[in-house]
Design a protein around this motif. Structure first.
Motif, mmCIF file in Angstrom:
data_model
loop_
_atom_site.group_PDB
_atom_site.id
_atom_site.type_symbol
_atom_site.label_atom_id
_atom_site.label_comp_id
_atom_site.label_asym_id
_atom_site.label_seq_id
_atom_site.Cartn_x
_atom_site.Cartn_y
_atom_site.Cartn_z
ATOM 1 N N VAL A 191 50.155 45.305 51.126
ATOM 2 C CA VAL A 191 50.628 46.051 49.960
ATOM 3 C C VAL A 191 51.103 45.101 48.863
ATOM 4 O O VAL A 191 50.892 45.349 47.674
ATOM 5 N N ALA A 192 51.735 43.990 49.257
ATOM 6 C CA ALA A 192 52.213 43.017 48.268
ATOM 7 C C ALA A 192 51.037 42.394 47.519
ATOM 8 O O ALA A 192 51.067 42.279 46.283
ATOM 9 N N TYR A 193 50.001 42.013 48.243
ATOM 10 C CA TYR A 193 48.836 41.414 47.588
ATOM 11 C C TYR A 193 48.115 42.423 46.689
ATOM 12 O O TYR A 193 47.694 42.082 45.577
ATOM 13 N N SER A 194 47.959 43.654 47.163
ATOM 14 C CA SER A 194 47.258 44.655 46.351
ATOM 15 C C SER A 194 48.059 45.000 45.100
ATOM 16 O O SER A 194 47.477 45.175 44.015
ATOM 17 N N THR A 195 49.387 45.081 45.226
ATOM 18 C CA THR A 195 50.223 45.360 44.052
ATOM 19 C C THR A 195 50.121 44.231 43.039
ATOM 20 O O THR A 195 49.980 44.469 41.829
ATOM 21 N N MET A 196 50.164 43.000 43.520
ATOM 22 C CA MET A 196 50.033 41.860 42.613
ATOM 23 C C MET A 196 48.667 41.853 41.937
ATOM 24 O O MET A 196 48.556 41.562 40.738
ATOM 25 N N ALA A 197 47.632 42.193 42.684
ATOM 26 C CA ALA A 197 46.282 42.199 42.107
ATOM 27 C C ALA A 197 46.166 43.254 41.008
ATOM 28 O O ALA A 197 45.597 42.998 39.936
ATOM 29 N N ILE A 198 46.711 44.440 41.250
ATOM 30 C CA ILE A 198 46.642 45.513 40.254
ATOM 31 C C ILE A 198 47.413 45.132 38.998
ATOM 32 O O ILE A 198 46.922 45.274 37.869
ATOM 33 N N LEU A 199 48.642 44.612 39.164
ATOM 34 C CA LEU A 199 49.454 44.255 38.010
ATOM 35 C C LEU A 199 48.886 43.044 37.271
ATOM 36 O O LEU A 199 48.984 42.961 36.038
ATOM 37 N N THR A 200 48.305 42.117 38.014
ATOM 38 C CA THR A 200 47.655 40.979 37.350
ATOM 39 C C THR A 200 46.500 41.450 36.482
ATOM 40 O O THR A 200 46.363 41.041 35.321
ATOM 41 N N GLY A 201 45.685 42.331 37.028
ATOM 42 C CA GLY A 201 44.537 42.836 36.279
ATOM 43 C C GLY A 201 44.946 43.663 35.068
ATOM 44 O O GLY A 201 44.390 43.495 33.970
ATOM 45 N N THR A 202 45.918 44.563 35.242
ATOM 46 C CA THR A 202 46.329 45.402 34.116
ATOM 47 C C THR A 202 47.016 44.572 33.028
ATOM 48 O O THR A 202 46.803 44.811 31.831
ATOM 49 N N THR A 203 47.830 43.595 33.419
ATOM 50 C CA THR A 203 48.462 42.735 32.414
ATOM 51 C C THR A 203 47.413 41.934 31.654
ATOM 52 O O THR A 203 47.474 41.805 30.423
ATOM 53 N N PHE A 204 46.431 41.392 32.353
ATOM 54 C CA PHE A 204 45.355 40.619 31.738
ATOM 55 C C PHE A 204 44.563 41.470 30.750
ATOM 56 O O PHE A 204 44.275 41.037 29.627
ATOM 57 N N LEU A 205 44.225 42.684 31.154
ATOM 58 C CA LEU A 205 43.403 43.540 30.299
ATOM 59 C C LEU A 205 44.207 44.144 29.150
ATOM 60 O O LEU A 205 43.760 44.137 28.001
ATOM 61 N N PHE A 206 45.415 44.653 29.454
ATOM 62 C CA PHE A 206 46.205 45.323 28.423
ATOM 63 C C PHE A 206 46.719 44.339 27.377
ATOM 64 O O PHE A 206 46.681 44.606 26.179
ATOM 65 N N GLY A 207 47.235 43.197 27.821
ATOM 66 C CA GLY A 207 47.792 42.229 26.887
ATOM 67 C C GLY A 207 46.748 41.380 26.203
ATOM 68 O O GLY A 207 46.935 40.963 25.057
ATOM 69 N N GLY A 208 45.622 41.122 26.894
ATOM 70 C CA GLY A 208 44.619 40.236 26.333
ATOM 71 C C GLY A 208 43.546 40.932 25.533
ATOM 72 O O GLY A 208 43.084 40.391 24.521
ATOM 73 N N PHE A 209 43.147 42.140 25.946
ATOM 74 C CA PHE A 209 41.992 42.770 25.317
ATOM 75 C C PHE A 209 42.325 44.122 24.685
ATOM 76 O O PHE A 209 41.935 44.375 23.539
ATOM 77 N N ALA A 210 43.011 44.989 25.409
ATOM 78 C CA ALA A 210 43.279 46.326 24.863
ATOM 79 C C ALA A 210 44.303 46.278 23.729
ATOM 80 O O ALA A 210 44.122 46.880 22.685
ATOM 81 N N ARG A 211 45.406 45.596 23.948
ATOM 82 C CA ARG A 211 46.445 45.370 22.941
ATOM 83 C C ARG A 211 46.844 46.658 22.229
ATOM 84 O O ARG A 211 47.411 47.559 22.833
ATOM 85 N N GLU A 212 46.559 46.761 20.931
ATOM 86 C CA GLU A 212 47.032 47.913 20.146
ATOM 87 C C GLU A 212 46.364 49.213 20.589
ATOM 88 O O GLU A 212 46.872 50.306 20.310
ATOM 89 N N GLN A 213 45.249 49.130 21.330
ATOM 90 C CA GLN A 213 44.580 50.333 21.818
ATOM 91 C C GLN A 213 45.470 51.103 22.792
ATOM 92 O O GLN A 213 45.405 52.339 22.849
ATOM 93 N N ILE A 214 46.262 50.385 23.569
ATOM 94 C CA ILE A 214 47.191 51.042 24.486
ATOM 95 C C ILE A 214 48.196 51.871 23.699
ATOM 96 O O ILE A 214 48.498 53.023 24.049
ATOM 97 N N CYS A 215 48.736 51.299 22.619
ATOM 98 C CA CYS A 215 49.709 52.017 21.798
ATOM 99 C C CYS A 215 49.069 53.207 21.093
ATOM 100 O O CYS A 215 49.685 54.277 20.977
ATOM 101 N N ASN A 216 47.842 53.043 20.618
ATOM 102 C CA ASN A 216 47.203 54.091 19.823
ATOM 103 C C ASN A 216 46.675 55.239 20.659
ATOM 104 O O ASN A 216 46.705 56.397 20.213
#
Length: 475
Positions: A191-216
């Motif tokens: 569970v620890a590894y899967s949680t880290m993998a999910i949060l790593t992926g979402t942080t990478f995508l949301f902060g790096g690529f989606a950015r203002e799209q998440i807010c909008n």
């Protein structure tokens, strides 16, 4: 429409936004808020707090396995979830308060999406250069070694930030040093590894690529904020009566405004909007456009404040040549005072409940099958499951007594005494019998109100629960 005519597109493809570097008081404030919030998030799981041998020594810990929430000297038990509910209510009221007074100030400065996006943009700017360099790299269609090197370096750092983010999150749910060692040695729970993998992926995508799209598109708050704001709410706005007409559009000899249409406010905006077009859903009131515009105004010798924090009532006053209201009159008004009072009342209630709660508690559950038993000597016995809670860091000897009718006596299963040892920071299930002497014939309708008390012999804390004794008319 002929077959050769292309079908209209219902959704415009996103144009990547490359905000320009800007300096100023609001940008500095955002850097400090980023430093403080990320510091709290990454470092808090490593703070130690001595609670004794039987309890964890992590200052902030969500111990789901043992159903406890530790926050420094405060320990929240499962049945005390109202504390968490109260904190969520305070968070909601605080968000309403700040939005009513200062617009989307939460979104612009402290929202996790904003903080991590700012961090990712800072990394991108450090590796690829400022706005123009990043634009050139983006428009370069052919991949060469330089472009591949810059992109791989940037994405690697983004992934490391995402990994640190996911790793910090799981440390809140287990002892941080132990979990860190288990993660490195591959002995941690899946569970620890899967949680880290999910949060790593979402942080990478949301902060790096989606950015203002998440807010909008993903965040509901831009749609809700309108209900929290009124004409006295301070938010970022453009003084069109001072800036228009813009210089490059005005024929020679006609009146010119202060705005020189330099596009500095647009180039620094992380949402890619033009604040001069008025209030827009995409604006997070980060105020970077204020810093950019103030810098330009200083360079051309014009007064600062062409773009500024202001309210609609200020616009009406300034257009008519009057002085705007003082800032305190925008902040201290009926709505914000009401939110502040409600927020303070909830906080006071939580603090009061925290200080009056006892370290000893019990729950009483009568055993209904059967409701009562008539013993061979004619006495009537009721059975109860009593759950004792010891919230202290030391084992406690607890004594049980019954009040309500002097003829009823209390017995504990498994011992001839009326006291029982309860381990530290634990619950203990004890079967208890209440026995009434022989008398009137038992009847299912007859019942007597009784009160079961528990007292910690070491500390003196007491608690009680009311229940009923069935099966004998004691009138």
């Amino acid at each position: 429409m002929s077959d050769s005519t292309p079908a209209p597109r219902l959704y415009a493809a996103r144009e990547p936004i490359f905000p320009k570097r800007v300096s100023g008081k609001f940008r500095t404030l955002k850097w400090w808020i980023m430093l403080v919030t990320l510091g709290i998030y990454y470092l808090v799981p490593w703070i130690r707090w001595d609670r004794g041998e039987a309890l964890p020594d992590q200052a902030v810990l969500l111990d789901l396995a043992n159903r406890r929430f530790y926050f420094f000297w405060i320990e929240i038990w499962p049945h005390e979830f109202y504390f968490v509910a109260g904190l969520l209510i305070m968070a909601g009221l605080g968000l309403f308060l700040f939005t009513s007074a200062l617009g989307r100030v939460w979104c612009g400065y402290a929202c996790p999406q904003t903080v991590w996006t700012d961090l990712f943009i800072a990394v991108e700017r450090w590796i690829e250069g400022d706005r123009n360099a990043r634009l050139r790299l983006h428009r370069q269609k052919k991949w060469d070694f330089r472009k591949a090197r810059l992109r791989v370096t940037k994405w690697t750092l983004w992934l490391l930030i995402g990994l640190a983010t996911g790793g910090a999150w799981v440390f809140y749910f287990a002892d941080a040093p132990t979990l860190a060692r288990d993660l490195v040695t591959l002995n941690a729970h899946p569970v620890a590894y899967s949680t880290m993998a999910i949060l790593t992926g979402t942080t990478f995508l949301f902060g790096g690529f989606a950015r203002e799209q998440i807010c909008n598109y993903a965040c509901p708050w831009p749609r809700i904020q309108a209900a929290m704001m009124d004409e006295d709410t301070l938010t970022v706005g453009y003084r069109a009566w001072r800036g228009e007409p813009r210089k490059h559009r005005v024929p020679e000899g006609e009146t010119q405004g202060d705005c020189i249409d330099c596009m500095a406010c647009v180039n620094v905006c992380p949402a890619g909007i033009d604040i001069r077009d008025g209030q827009q859903l995409e604006c997070i009131t980060c105020a970077l456009c204020i810093d950019a515009c103030d810098d330009i105004m200083a360079k051309i010798g014009k007064p600062r404040g062409l773009i500024d924090y202001m309210a609609l009532t200020d616009e009406e006053a300034e257009r008519s040549g009057k002085a705007p209201k003082p800032i305190w009159s925008h902040v201290l008004r009926t709505r914000t005072v009401l939110y502040t009072v409600l927020w303070a009342l909830v906080g006071f209630g939580l603090v009061f409940a925290l200080f009056i709660r006892s370290d000893v508690e019990l729950t009483v559950a009568p055993v209904r099958n059967p409701t009562f038993v008539t013993l061979s000597d004619g006495s009537v016995r009721n059975t109860y499951d009593v759950r004792l809670r010891n919230k202290t860091a030391e084992a406690q000897t607890m004594r049980l007594t019954v009040k309500g009718d002097s003829s009823i006596r209390l017995q504990l299963e498994g011992t001839a005494y009326q006291s029982i040892a309860v381990p530290a920071d634990a619950t203990f299930l004890q079967r208890v019998y209440l026995v009434a002497p022989s008398g009137a014939a038992p009847t299912e309708r007859a019942s007597t109100d009784v009160r079961i008390w528990v007292e910690a012999l070491g500390g003196g804390d007491r608690a009680y629960r009311d229940t009923t004794f069935n099966g004998r008319n004691l009138q």
